[in-house]
Design an enzyme around this catalytic site. Structure first.
Site, PDB file in Angstrom:
ATOM      1  N   ALA A 192      40.330  54.495 -47.661  1.00  0.00           N
ATOM      2  CA  ALA A 192      41.505  54.739 -46.811  1.00  0.00           C
ATOM      3  C   ALA A 192      41.097  55.403 -45.491  1.00  0.00           C
ATOM      4  O   ALA A 192      40.198  56.244 -45.484  1.00  0.00           O
ATOM      5  CB  ALA A 192      42.512  55.600 -47.550  1.00  0.00           C
ATOM      6  N   PRO A 193      41.725  54.992 -44.376  1.00  0.00           N
ATOM      7  CA  PRO A 193      42.839  54.036 -44.264  1.00  0.00           C
ATOM      8  C   PRO A 193      42.433  52.574 -44.238  1.00  0.00           C
ATOM      9  O   PRO A 193      43.274  51.707 -44.016  1.00  0.00           O
ATOM     10  CB  PRO A 193      43.486  54.445 -42.947  1.00  0.00           C
ATOM     11  CG  PRO A 193      42.346  54.947 -42.123  1.00  0.00           C
ATOM     12  CD  PRO A 193      41.427  55.647 -43.081  1.00  0.00           C
TER      13      PRO A 193
ATOM     14  N   GLY B 126      39.544  51.087 -42.499  1.00  0.00           N
ATOM     15  CA  GLY B 126      38.814  50.547 -41.361  1.00  0.00           C
ATOM     16  C   GLY B 126      37.493  49.891 -41.698  1.00  0.00           C
ATOM     17  O   GLY B 126      37.176  48.811 -41.185  1.00  0.00           O
ATOM     18  N   LYS B 127      36.697  50.504 -42.566  1.00  0.00           N
ATOM     19  CA  LYS B 127      35.400  49.922 -42.903  1.00  0.00           C
ATOM     20  C   LYS B 127      35.560  48.660 -43.758  1.00  0.00           C
ATOM     21  O   LYS B 127      34.789  47.716 -43.632  1.00  0.00           O
ATOM     22  CB  LYS B 127      34.522  50.955 -43.590  1.00  0.00           C
ATOM     23  CG  LYS B 127      34.110  52.080 -42.655  1.00  0.00           C
ATOM     24  CD  LYS B 127      33.231  53.094 -43.339  1.00  0.00           C
ATOM     25  CE  LYS B 127      32.920  54.226 -42.382  1.00  0.00           C
ATOM     26  NZ  LYS B 127      34.145  54.962 -41.965  1.00  0.00           N
TER      27      LYS B 127
ATOM     28  N   ASP C  10      31.817  56.227 -47.769  1.00  0.00           N
ATOM     29  CA  ASP C  10      32.168  57.052 -46.605  1.00  0.00           C
ATOM     30  C   ASP C  10      32.855  58.297 -47.163  1.00  0.00           C
ATOM     31  O   ASP C  10      34.069  58.353 -47.288  1.00  0.00           O
ATOM     32  CB  ASP C  10      33.086  56.273 -45.668  1.00  0.00           C
ATOM     33  CG  ASP C  10      33.383  57.046 -44.398  1.00  0.00           C
ATOM     34  OD1 ASP C  10      32.430  57.409 -43.705  1.00  0.00           O
ATOM     35  OD2 ASP C  10      34.567  57.295 -44.102  1.00  0.00           O
TER      36      ASP C  10
ATOM     37  N   CYS D 173      31.838  61.571 -41.135  1.00  0.00           N
ATOM     38  CA  CYS D 173      32.192  61.864 -39.742  1.00  0.00           C
ATOM     39  C   CYS D 173      32.010  63.356 -39.474  1.00  0.00           C
ATOM     40  O   CYS D 173      32.858  64.011 -38.885  1.00  0.00           O
ATOM     41  CB  CYS D 173      33.615  61.406 -39.408  1.00  0.00           C
ATOM     42  SG  CYS D 173      34.904  62.122 -40.452  1.00  0.00           S
TER      43      CYS D 173
END
Length: 413
Positions: free
Chosen positions: A233-234, A236-237, A300, A352
């Protein structure tokens, strides 16, 4: 702050110009809070309640940072806010006096020397960046954190070309240009509400920073692969992987929260990506039928988020103590994710954040326990290029991306 601002602007039905000013004030005051307080405290004596201090921060920010706002307007609006929100009958007069005094002494004001106050970052965080980058490098990063950030749009090449999307966005009044070094990526400014754009509604693009897209590019997904995104989520990857795979293959996108599953599903539906299947699943809990079943596993991991201070300026003020438990969570997720990789497959770890304990140390600990995985050279576009070590940290002030960490591990056959 960014989420609250988005809801507030929507509820207030502000036009584009008002929304832009509200956004600049919200982000500007949050980005410079410690510095603004330093200036305010030079002219205001005694303890200030939060509403009075907030009105003073807003007025001071406009007077010192915004050239288009008349000083009289900045002062008057701060006084009005104080009258509205402060119960102290003398507070409005105090705010007026402080800001007028600030105006009279404006030319003689010089910012403080210490990096923490000057750039409004807690000292512990400044120390981390100085240790990694040196004082000049840390100064450049901190200054970058307090700047305005363009929006990055990744083109859904399964539906449209870069040129088509570029022309439509420009026609809709959006400042759009190709990213300087990342293919199929556009840099946007002056977007207003993205959700109102026809190109967005059609699923011609989605919003994702260049760094996150690079992580997927490093993993190199191919059509027909079976991919698992354990903290999706959300989405993107997962979207980036599906587009790179030409929407051919299977992508299982997981999140621990049910409502996040719906978020991924809605995004995939808007983009017309049928290869994505969203499920609710804890990334630390083993799913036996997934063991050794995926060509690519993307982890991630949840992190401190200290690489996206540019976009979420309030993150810098987090209490550092709870962050110390994150590496254990990241380690558990990565250990579990490794079990799902086929022999010869790829495990991609990313965050991140810019803290080594959440990045390099997590990967090092994983590699020491899992001898069947080895770090593999990353092949990324310039200015990053080829990374022999198999892991890389992206820096906002160097690469123009979010602060991001990427590591690629290959499972032995």
């Amino acid at each position: 702050a960014d989420g609250f601002l988005k809801r507030t602007l929507s509820e207030g039905k502000l036009d584009a110009r008002e929304a832009a000013l509200a956004t600049r004030l919200t982000f500007g005051v949050t980005q410079n809070r410690m510095l603004l307080d330093w200036y305010v405290d030079r002219f205001a004596k005694g303890r200030l309640d939060l509403n009075v201090r907030t009105a003073l921060r807003l007025g001071t920010y406009q007077m010192l940072f915004l050239t288009r706002v008349p000083v009289s307007a900045a002062v008057n609006e701060s006084v009005k806010l104080t009258r509205k929100f402060s119960k102290n009958p003398g507070a409005a007069g105090l705010v007026n006096a402080v800001l007028r005094n600030l105006e009279r002494n404006k030319q003689d004001l010089t910012p403080p020397e210490d990096l923490s106050t000057r750039y409004s970052h807690p000292q512990w965080l400044v120390d981390v960046f100085v240790r990694r980058l040196g004082e000049d490098g840390a100064r450049s990063l901190l200054e970058c954190h307090n700047g305005e950030v363009p929006t990055m749009a990744q083109v859904n090449t399964c539906r449209a070309s870069v040129q088509q999307v570029l022309e439509e966005l420009t026609g809709a009044g959006v400042e759009a240009e190709p990213h300087p070094w990342l293919d199929n990526c556009l840099t946007l400014r002056g977007t207003g509400s993205l959700e109102q754009l026809k190109a967005f509604q059609r699923g011609d693009f989605y919003i994702q920073d260049a760094a996150a897209r690079l992580a997927v590019q490093a993993a190199d997904p191919k059509p027909g692969m079976r991919v698992l995104d354990v903290c999706a989520a959300p989405g993107g990857k997962s979207f980036a992987a599906a587009i790179a795979m030409e929407d051919r293959g299977e992508i299982v996108s997981c999140d621990i929260h049910n409502h996040k599953q719906a978020l991924i599903e809605n995004g995939a539906r808007r983009l017309g990506l049928s290869s994505i299947r969203a499920v609710t699943q804890n990334a630390k809990e083993r799913v036996p039928e997934w063991e050794g079943a995926f060509d690519l596993v993307i982890a991630d991991a949840p992190c401190s988020g200290l690489g996206i201070i540019r976009k979420k300026p309030d993150i810098r003020y987090k209490d550092p103590a709870p962050l110390e438990g994150l590496p254990a969570i990241q380690q558990a997720i990565l250990d579990n994710a490794g079990a799902y990789v086929k022999p010869g497959g790829v495990l991609l770890y990313s965050t991140c954040t810019l803290l080594e304990r959440e990045n390099e140390e997590v990967v090092k600990n994983f590699a020491e326990k899992h001898f069947d995985f080895t770090l593999e050279t990353l092949k990324l576009p310039e200015p990053i290029g080829r990374v022999e070590e198999g892991h890389v940290t992206l820096w906002p002030h160097i690469h123009g991306t979010d602060g991001f960490f990427i590591a690629k591990l290959r499972k032995k056959t």
